[in-house]
Design a protein around this motif. Structure first.
Motif, PDB file in Angstrom:
ATOM      1  N   TYR A  94      12.377 -23.321  48.108  1.00  0.00           N
ATOM      2  CA  TYR A  94      13.121 -22.433  48.994  1.00  0.00           C
ATOM      3  C   TYR A  94      13.998 -23.238  49.955  1.00  0.00           C
ATOM      4  O   TYR A  94      13.778 -24.441  50.163  1.00  0.00           O
ATOM      5  CB  TYR A  94      12.156 -21.540  49.766  1.00  0.00           C
ATOM      6  CG  TYR A  94      11.623 -20.404  48.933  1.00  0.00           C
ATOM      7  CD1 TYR A  94      12.465 -19.381  48.508  1.00  0.00           C
ATOM      8  CD2 TYR A  94      10.289 -20.357  48.556  1.00  0.00           C
ATOM      9  CE1 TYR A  94      11.990 -18.339  47.731  1.00  0.00           C
ATOM     10  CE2 TYR A  94       9.800 -19.316  47.783  1.00  0.00           C
ATOM     11  CZ  TYR A  94      10.661 -18.309  47.372  1.00  0.00           C
ATOM     12  OH  TYR A  94      10.186 -17.284  46.599  1.00  0.00           O
ATOM     13  N   PRO A  95      14.993 -22.587  50.552  1.00  0.00           N
ATOM     14  CA  PRO A  95      15.908 -23.291  51.461  1.00  0.00           C
ATOM     15  C   PRO A  95      15.172 -23.997  52.592  1.00  0.00           C
ATOM     16  O   PRO A  95      14.267 -23.436  53.212  1.00  0.00           O
ATOM     17  CB  PRO A  95      16.797 -22.161  52.009  1.00  0.00           C
ATOM     18  CG  PRO A  95      16.766 -21.102  50.958  1.00  0.00           C
ATOM     19  CD  PRO A  95      15.383 -21.167  50.371  1.00  0.00           C
ATOM     20  N   THR A 201      10.538 -15.313  52.801  1.00  0.00           N
ATOM     21  CA  THR A 201      11.077 -15.719  51.505  1.00  0.00           C
ATOM     22  C   THR A 201      10.267 -15.146  50.349  1.00  0.00           C
ATOM     23  O   THR A 201      10.630 -15.335  49.184  1.00  0.00           O
ATOM     24  CB  THR A 201      11.127 -17.259  51.397  1.00  0.00           C
ATOM     25  OG1 THR A 201       9.932 -17.819  51.951  1.00  0.00           O
ATOM     26  CG2 THR A 201      12.323 -17.803  52.150  1.00  0.00           C
ATOM     27  N   ASN A 220      13.931 -17.723  56.682  1.00  0.00           N
ATOM     28  CA  ASN A 220      13.602 -18.825  55.783  1.00  0.00           C
ATOM     29  C   ASN A 220      13.362 -20.051  56.654  1.00  0.00           C
ATOM     30  O   ASN A 220      13.466 -19.978  57.881  1.00  0.00           O
ATOM     31  CB  ASN A 220      14.706 -19.059  54.736  1.00  0.00           C
ATOM     32  CG  ASN A 220      16.051 -19.382  55.362  1.00  0.00           C
ATOM     33  OD1 ASN A 220      16.180 -20.331  56.145  1.00  0.00           O
ATOM     34  ND2 ASN A 220      17.068 -18.591  55.028  1.00  0.00           N
ATOM     35  N   GLY A 222      15.106 -22.790  56.737  1.00  0.00           N
ATOM     36  CA  GLY A 222      16.305 -23.610  56.669  1.00  0.00           C
ATOM     37  C   GLY A 222      16.733 -24.243  57.980  1.00  0.00           C
ATOM     38  O   GLY A 222      17.439 -25.251  57.973  1.00  0.00           O
TER      39      GLY A 222
END
Length: 233
Positions: A94-95, A201, A220, A222
Motif C-alpha cells: 500500500y502507499p 486501505t 493511508n 502515505g
C-alpha cells in the motif's frame, strides 16, 4: 521504546484474493466443504478463526477439532504458496509502506522503537505474503500470529512477551502501538491499553475506524511524517 505492531492484509499489502482462494481450496480438500464462503468476510479474523467459523456455519461435526483446523491451515499454506507463485499474481504494498519502514529504521537503531507484526495470518502464511510483496519477514523483529491463537485478542500479549524476551524490557499500555485496518485491530488493543493507528486501505472507511475508537485514523500511510508523529506522540 515503542513496540510498533503492523497488521498485514489491508494494512501493509494486498494479495488480490490469493489467501481467500487458498483457504477455499484447503477447506474443500481437507473437509469436503468451504461452507458459505462466498458471502463470508475474512478481514480482521485469524486464519484458524476463519476455518472454524466456516466449518461451524456449514454444520461440520469437526469444526471444533484443533487437529482438523491445523490440517486445513497446513494445506492452506501449501496452496497459498502456489497462488502467490502464479505469473498472474499481483501482490502490492500500500502507499507509503516502503517509506514508513525506512523512516522507522533510525528509531530502531537508536533504541526508540521495535517494529513487529500482529496478524491473523498463520506464521508461514505471513512470511509467504510478505515475500510476495518484496518485504523480508526478517525486517520485523517480533511477531504474533494466527498460529499462536485463533483469538486475535490474545495476540498483543504474545507480541509484548516476545518483545520483552528480545529486549529485556516490559512493554505495556501506550508503549504499544497497533497498526491495522479493521475494528478488530482496534479492539484487540484495548485489554492492554495499547494505542492504535487505523488505516482505511482495507474494507473499512475512516468513519467506521473512528467509531471503533482508534487513537489515530489515516486514509493511508502515505504521509510518513504524520504517521511518525502519531507513533511517537
Amino acid at each position: 521504546m515503542r513496540l510498533i505492531l503492523f497488521d498485514i492484509d489491508g494494512t501493509l499489502l494486498w494479495t488480490d484474493g490469493a489467501g481467500r482462494r487458498a483457504i477455499h481450496r484447503a477447506l474443500l480438500d481437507e473437509m469436503g466443504t468451504a461452507g458459505p464462503i462466498d458471502g463470508y468476510r475474512f478481514d480482521g479474523k485469524t486464519d484458524p478463526q476463519i476455518v472454524r467459523e466456516l466449518l461451524t456455519l456449514a454444520g461440520h461435526s469437526e469444526s471444533d477439532s484443533d487437529d482438523r483446523v491445523a490440517a486445513v491451515c497446513r494445506r492452506y499454506v501449501d496452496l497459498l504458496s502456489a497462488e502467490l507463485a502464479k505469473p498472474t499474481q499481483a501482490t502490492k504494498l500500500y502507499p507509503g509502506i516502503t517509506d514508513l519502514l525506512a523512516a522507522l529504521e533510525p528509531h530502531e537503531s537508536g533504541g526508540r522503537a521495535l517494529v513487529g507484526l500482529l496478524t491473523g495470518n498463520v506464521q508461514d502464511g505471513a512470511a509467504l505474503k510478505l515475500r510476495s510483496s518484496g518485504l523480508d519477514p526478517a525486517r520485523f523483529a517480533v511477531g504474533a500470529f494466527g498460529s499462536d491463537s485463533h483469538r486475535r485478542a490474545d495476540l498483543p500479549a504474545v507480541a509484548a512477551k516476545r518483545a520483552a524476551e528480545r529486549t529485556g524490557r516490559r512493554f505495556t499500555g501506550a508503549d504499544i502501538v497497533i497498526i491495522g485496518d479493521t475494528p478488530d485491530d482496534v479492539a484487540c488493543a484495548r485489554p492492554m491499553g495499547a494505542r492504535t493507528i487505523a488505516v482505511a486501505t482495507g474494507f473499512y472507511d475512516t468513519a467506521a475506524l473512528r467509531a471503533a475508537g482508534a487513537t489515530h485514523v489515516f486514509e493511508n500511510l502515505g504521509d510518513t511524517q504524520a504517521v511518525l508523529t502519531a507513533l511517537f506522540a
